[in-house]
Design an enzyme around this catalytic site. Structure first.
Site, PDB file in Angstrom:
ATOM      1  N   THR A  11      53.131  41.769   4.398  1.00  0.00           N
ATOM      2  CA  THR A  11      52.729  41.394   3.042  1.00  0.00           C
ATOM      3  C   THR A  11      51.266  41.742   2.754  1.00  0.00           C
ATOM      4  N   GLN A  13      47.792  44.489   2.836  1.00  0.00           N
ATOM      5  CA  GLN A  13      47.561  45.848   2.306  1.00  0.00           C
ATOM      6  C   GLN A  13      48.238  46.916   3.161  1.00  0.00           C
ATOM      7  N   ASP A  14      47.928  46.932   4.456  1.00  0.00           N
ATOM      8  CA  ASP A  14      48.452  48.004   5.312  1.00  0.00           C
ATOM      9  C   ASP A  14      49.957  47.855   5.517  1.00  0.00           C
ATOM     10  N   LEU A  81      50.297  44.026  12.675  1.00  0.00           N
ATOM     11  CA  LEU A  81      49.207  44.083  11.691  1.00  0.00           C
ATOM     12  C   LEU A  81      48.760  42.688  11.262  1.00  0.00           C
ATOM     13  N   GLN A  84      44.157  37.034  10.616  1.00  0.00           N
ATOM     14  CA  GLN A  84      43.185  36.488   9.674  1.00  0.00           C
ATOM     15  C   GLN A  84      42.136  37.581   9.653  1.00  0.00           C
ATOM     16  N   SER A  85      42.137  38.410   8.621  1.00  0.00           N
ATOM     17  CA  SER A  85      41.416  39.683   8.692  1.00  0.00           C
ATOM     18  C   SER A  85      40.087  39.683   7.950  1.00  0.00           C
ATOM     19  N   THR A 126      40.123  47.568  15.508  1.00  0.00           N
ATOM     20  CA  THR A 126      39.193  47.700  14.381  1.00  0.00           C
ATOM     21  C   THR A 126      37.818  48.204  14.783  1.00  0.00           C
ATOM     22  N   GLU A 128      35.256  46.879  13.788  1.00  0.00           N
ATOM     23  CA  GLU A 128      34.441  45.676  14.007  1.00  0.00           C
ATOM     24  C   GLU A 128      34.190  45.450  15.501  1.00  0.00           C
ATOM     25  N   TYR A 150      35.902  37.075  14.293  1.00  0.00           N
ATOM     26  CA  TYR A 150      36.997  38.021  14.052  1.00  0.00           C
ATOM     27  C   TYR A 150      36.931  39.170  15.059  1.00  0.00           C
ATOM     28  N   LYS A 154      39.635  40.156  17.979  1.00  0.00           N
ATOM     29  CA  LYS A 154      40.247  41.494  18.029  1.00  0.00           C
ATOM     30  C   LYS A 154      39.991  42.172  19.378  1.00  0.00           C
ATOM     31  N   HIS A 180      39.404  50.619   5.549  1.00  0.00           N
ATOM     32  CA  HIS A 180      40.233  51.397   4.632  1.00  0.00           C
ATOM     33  C   HIS A 180      40.697  50.495   3.499  1.00  0.00           C
ATOM     34  N   ARG A 185      43.994  46.263  -1.957  1.00  0.00           N
ATOM     35  CA  ARG A 185      43.054  45.543  -1.109  1.00  0.00           C
ATOM     36  C   ARG A 185      42.904  44.105  -1.611  1.00  0.00           C
TER      37      ARG A 185
HETATM   38  P1  NAP Z   1      45.473  41.848   5.160  1.00  0.00           P
HETATM   39  O1  NAP Z   1      45.704  42.465   3.828  1.00  0.00           O
HETATM   40  O2  NAP Z   1      44.544  40.686   5.265  1.00  0.00           O
HETATM   41  O3  NAP Z   1      46.902  41.430   5.756  1.00  0.00           O
HETATM   42  C1  NAP Z   1      47.036  40.538   6.827  1.00  0.00           C
HETATM   43  C2  NAP Z   1      48.499  40.179   6.991  1.00  0.00           C
HETATM   44  O4  NAP Z   1      48.635  39.254   8.079  1.00  0.00           O
HETATM   45  C3  NAP Z   1      49.143  39.501   5.778  1.00  0.00           C
HETATM   46  O5  NAP Z   1      50.440  40.015   5.600  1.00  0.00           O
HETATM   47  C4  NAP Z   1      49.231  38.049   6.210  1.00  0.00           C
HETATM   48  O6  NAP Z   1      50.271  37.327   5.563  1.00  0.00           O
HETATM   49  C5  NAP Z   1      49.545  38.234   7.671  1.00  0.00           C
HETATM   50  N1  NAP Z   1      49.328  37.023   8.449  1.00  0.00           N
HETATM   51  C6  NAP Z   1      48.249  36.194   8.456  1.00  0.00           C
HETATM   52  N2  NAP Z   1      48.438  35.174   9.302  1.00  0.00           N
HETATM   53  C7  NAP Z   1      49.676  35.349   9.850  1.00  0.00           C
HETATM   54  C8  NAP Z   1      50.444  34.617  10.800  1.00  0.00           C
HETATM   55  N3  NAP Z   1      49.961  33.510  11.374  1.00  0.00           N
HETATM   56  N4  NAP Z   1      51.660  35.095  11.130  1.00  0.00           N
HETATM   57  C9  NAP Z   1      52.150  36.214  10.570  1.00  0.00           C
HETATM   58  N5  NAP Z   1      51.484  36.936   9.655  1.00  0.00           N
HETATM   59  C10 NAP Z   1      50.258  36.503   9.308  1.00  0.00           C
HETATM   60  O7  NAP Z   1      44.939  42.942   6.194  1.00  0.00           O
HETATM   61  P2  NAP Z   1      45.041  44.540   6.128  1.00  0.00           P
HETATM   62  O8  NAP Z   1      43.814  45.068   5.460  1.00  0.00           O
HETATM   63  O9  NAP Z   1      46.369  44.949   5.647  1.00  0.00           O
HETATM   64  O10 NAP Z   1      44.874  44.908   7.669  1.00  0.00           O
HETATM   65  C11 NAP Z   1      46.012  44.978   8.535  1.00  0.00           C
HETATM   66  C12 NAP Z   1      45.558  44.794   9.962  1.00  0.00           C
HETATM   67  O11 NAP Z   1      44.616  45.808  10.307  1.00  0.00           O
HETATM   68  C13 NAP Z   1      44.853  43.475  10.249  1.00  0.00           C
HETATM   69  O12 NAP Z   1      45.164  43.103  11.561  1.00  0.00           O
HETATM   70  C14 NAP Z   1      43.378  43.821  10.149  1.00  0.00           C
HETATM   71  O13 NAP Z   1      42.605  42.917  10.922  1.00  0.00           O
HETATM   72  C15 NAP Z   1      43.386  45.218  10.727  1.00  0.00           C
HETATM   73  N6  NAP Z   1      42.344  46.121  10.257  1.00  0.00           N
HETATM   74  C16 NAP Z   1      42.147  46.305   8.934  1.00  0.00           C
HETATM   75  C17 NAP Z   1      41.196  47.199   8.505  1.00  0.00           C
HETATM   76  C18 NAP Z   1      40.943  47.435   7.047  1.00  0.00           C
HETATM   77  O14 NAP Z   1      39.887  48.009   6.714  1.00  0.00           O
HETATM   78  N7  NAP Z   1      41.869  47.092   6.156  1.00  0.00           N
HETATM   79  C19 NAP Z   1      40.452  47.939   9.443  1.00  0.00           C
HETATM   80  C20 NAP Z   1      40.710  47.739  10.802  1.00  0.00           C
HETATM   81  C21 NAP Z   1      41.680  46.835  11.203  1.00  0.00           C
HETATM   82  P3  NAP Z   1      49.976  36.542   4.175  1.00  0.00           P
HETATM   83  O15 NAP Z   1      49.606  37.583   3.200  1.00  0.00           O
HETATM   84  O16 NAP Z   1      51.233  35.860   3.865  1.00  0.00           O
HETATM   85  O17 NAP Z   1      48.844  35.611   4.488  1.00  0.00           O
HETATM   86  N1  GDD Z   2      33.266  40.761   1.364  1.00  0.00           N
HETATM   87  C1  GDD Z   2      32.019  40.941   0.943  1.00  0.00           C
HETATM   88  N2  GDD Z   2      31.612  40.300  -0.186  1.00  0.00           N
HETATM   89  N3  GDD Z   2      31.215  41.789   1.620  1.00  0.00           N
HETATM   90  C2  GDD Z   2      29.966  41.994   1.144  1.00  0.00           C
HETATM   91  C3  GDD Z   2      29.489  41.357  -0.005  1.00  0.00           C
HETATM   92  C4  GDD Z   2      30.351  40.459  -0.712  1.00  0.00           C
HETATM   93  O1  GDD Z   2      29.995  39.857  -1.727  1.00  0.00           O
HETATM   94  N4  GDD Z   2      28.221  41.783  -0.228  1.00  0.00           N
HETATM   95  C5  GDD Z   2      27.907  42.632   0.761  1.00  0.00           C
HETATM   96  N5  GDD Z   2      28.965  42.769   1.594  1.00  0.00           N
HETATM   97  C6  GDD Z   2      28.992  43.576   2.814  1.00  0.00           C
HETATM   98  C7  GDD Z   2      29.400  42.781   4.058  1.00  0.00           C
HETATM   99  O2  GDD Z   2      28.296  41.998   4.536  1.00  0.00           O
HETATM  100  C8  GDD Z   2      29.779  43.932   4.981  1.00  0.00           C
HETATM  101  O3  GDD Z   2      28.630  44.464   5.587  1.00  0.00           O
HETATM  102  C9  GDD Z   2      30.352  44.987   4.022  1.00  0.00           C
HETATM  103  O4  GDD Z   2      29.979  44.578   2.700  1.00  0.00           O
HETATM  104  C10 GDD Z   2      31.880  45.120   4.079  1.00  0.00           C
HETATM  105  O5  GDD Z   2      32.476  43.830   3.973  1.00  0.00           O
HETATM  106  P1  GDD Z   2      34.057  43.644   3.808  1.00  0.00           P
HETATM  107  O6  GDD Z   2      34.549  44.480   2.681  1.00  0.00           O
HETATM  108  O7  GDD Z   2      34.307  42.178   3.746  1.00  0.00           O
HETATM  109  O8  GDD Z   2      34.652  44.303   5.116  1.00  0.00           O
HETATM  110  P2  GDD Z   2      34.237  44.207   6.655  1.00  0.00           P
HETATM  111  O9  GDD Z   2      33.600  45.518   7.023  1.00  0.00           O
HETATM  112  O10 GDD Z   2      33.499  42.976   6.955  1.00  0.00           O
HETATM  113  O11 GDD Z   2      35.658  44.082   7.365  1.00  0.00           O
HETATM  114  C11 GDD Z   2      36.763  44.918   6.977  1.00  0.00           C
HETATM  115  O12 GDD Z   2      36.780  46.085   7.766  1.00  0.00           O
HETATM  116  C12 GDD Z   2      37.002  45.874   9.168  1.00  0.00           C
HETATM  117  C13 GDD Z   2      36.950  47.250   9.829  1.00  0.00           C
HETATM  118  O13 GDD Z   2      35.626  47.628  10.037  1.00  0.00           O
HETATM  119  C14 GDD Z   2      38.055  44.084   7.169  1.00  0.00           C
HETATM  120  O14 GDD Z   2      39.128  44.784   6.611  1.00  0.00           O
HETATM  121  C15 GDD Z   2      38.330  43.819   8.641  1.00  0.00           C
HETATM  122  O15 GDD Z   2      39.611  43.196   8.771  1.00  0.00           O
HETATM  123  C16 GDD Z   2      38.339  45.175   9.367  1.00  0.00           C
HETATM  124  O16 GDD Z   2      38.586  44.993  10.730  1.00  0.00           O
END
Ligand code: NAP
Ligand code: GDD
Length: 323
Positions: A11, A13-14, A81, A84-85, A126, A128, A150, A154, A180, A185
């Site tokens: 459910t 983004q990815d 996937l 708590q992301s 990630t 991170e 986080y 990870k 991404h 998002r």
């Molecule tokens: P997201 O939009 O926050 O999606 C997270 C998903 O995890 C949601 O479907 C959520 O369900 C589910 N979830 C949360 N708690 C759960 C639980 N206890 N049991 C089962 N499902 C649960 O994250 P995303 O951006 O799609 O990212 C997908 C994965 O890639 C994550 O593991 C994230 O940490 C990792 N990642 C993301 C990025 C990025 O830039 N997007 C980069 C690197 C790694 P609900 O919606 O129902 O809460």
């Molecule tokens: N969210 C948020 N809100 N970030 C802000 C803000 C704000 O108002 N202002 C500045 N930022 C800065 C954050 O401090 C961070 O340096 C950057 O924007 C990106 O923040 P996020 O978009 O929240 O993403 P992230 O880089 O912390 O984490 C995302 O990417 C990771 C991969 O590098 C998430 O998707 C993680 O789940 C993922 O692993």
């Protein structure tokens, strides 16, 4: 034989983009969906695939429910996937983040070990993990230094995946994915927070946008491209670890400039720096080197940051206009 996949986090983004990709390739797609009191299917609906996936009520914190999900769906590929992301929340709920993002992955791995003979496993690692970066461009050999609960959770999930690969011979891969984004998002992440605000400001529904550290730099790509890299990892003969990134890094400030200027506005007139959005420890800069993914997976990012941000602003302009 029909190929089948089970996606935890379907459910998110990815999860939604991956489901769409796999359905397009003829997979039977199932997803783990934890019980939520409000609608969490909007992304699957927006992509028009809600009716095409089988949802199993389960939670990665509940090993028995994951065992049942695997037993019911018998997938050939399991994509973990779920997490708590949101990095910011991980300081407010560090233990929950550890349970879902860290131990949750161990539960899914353990389920695959116990009942998933021959199943392939993908872990959403990630950038991170690199946190306080130890090399200017990060690749698979760069040491990790996570900077948030986080990132630490990870790290555990990442090494558990490698450990299960080495201990039990499971076809397990980690994708060390850099940031991404997409129109799907979550609104709490900075790109979407900005593109949503740009649409509201342009349409007279908001005046200011409060942000934290706009000098942070990220390597941002399009989620649609990145789920394709996940699938490619699963098609390799052996499990492995891959950095997935664009190889370009940009400040949050310049990302704002792109978003505001797309609708004829200046970010300087609307962005307010607000201490509440600064983090206890920051990841100042991320810049990935995707050479291995390019060489071994034949993968390359296809969407520039300008294309990505304008796609997101356009989607939010439509959403805000539609109320
Ligand atoms: P997201 O939009 O926050 O999606 C997270 C998903 O995890 C949601 O479907 C959520 O369900 C589910 N979830 C949360 N708690 C759960 C639980 N206890 N049991 C089962 N499902 C649960 O994250 P995303 O951006 O799609 O990212 C997908 C994965 O890639 C994550 O593991 C994230 O940490 C990792 N990642 C993301 C990025 C990025 O830039 N997007 C980069 C690197 C790694 P609900 O919606 O129902 O809460
Ligand atoms: N969210 C948020 N809100 N970030 C802000 C803000 C704000 O108002 N202002 C500045 N930022 C800065 C954050 O401090 C961070 O340096 C950057 O924007 C990106 O923040 P996020 O978009 O929240 O993403 P992230 O880089 O912390 O984490 C995302 O990417 C990771 C991969 O590098 C998430 O998707 C993680 O789940 C993922 O692993």
């Amino acid at each position: 034989m029909t190929r089948s996949a089970l996606i935890t986090g379907i459910t998110g983004q990815d999860g939604a983009y991956l489901a769409q990709l796999l359905l397009g390739k003829g997979y039977a797609v199932a997803g783990v969906s934890p019980r939520r009191s409000s609608d969490n299917l909007w992304r699957l609906r927006e992509l028009g695939v809600e009716g095409d996936v089988k949802l199993v009520e389960a939670d990665v914190c509940d090993l028995a429910s994951i065992l049942r999900a695997i037993d019911e769906t018998k997938p050939t590929e399991v994509y973990n996937l779920a997490a708590q992301s949101f990095v910011g929340t991980s300081w407010k709920q560090p233990l929950l983040t550890g349970q879902v993002t860290g131990l949750g992955a161990a539960n899914v791995l353990e389920a695959v070990r116990l009942v998933g003979k021959g199943m392939r496993f993908y872990q959403a690692s990630t950038s991170e993990l690199f946190g306080l970066i130890q090399a200017e461009r990060q690749d698979e050999k760069t040491p990790f230094y996570p900077r948030s609960p986080y990132g630490v959770a990870k790290l555990y999930a990442h090494w558990m995946t490698i450990n299960y690969r080495e201990s039990f011979g499971i076809h397990a891969s980690t994708g060390i994915l850099f940031n991404h984004e997409s129109p799907l998002r979550g609104i709490e992440f900075v790109t979407r927070k900005v593109t949503d605000a740009v649409a509201r400001i342009k349409q007279g529904k908001q005046e200011k946008l409060h942000l934290g550290n706009i000098d942070a730099k990220r390597d941002w790509g399009f989620a649609g491209d990145y789920v394709d890299a996940m699938w490619r990892m699963m098609q390799q003969e052996q499990g492995d670890d891959y950095v997935v990134a664009t190889g370009r890094t940009t400040t949050v400030r310049d990302m704002c400039r792109i978003a505001f200027s797309h609708v004829g506005l200046k970010y300087e007139d609307h962005v307010v720096i607000d201490p509440q959005f600064f983090r206890p420890a920051e990841v100042d800069v991320l810049l990935g080197n995707p050479a291995k993914a390019e060489a071994k997976l034949g993968w390359k990012a296809t969407t520039s940051l300008e294309q990505l941000i304008t796609m997101m602003v356009d989607a939010d302009m439509r959403r805000v206009a539609a109320g």
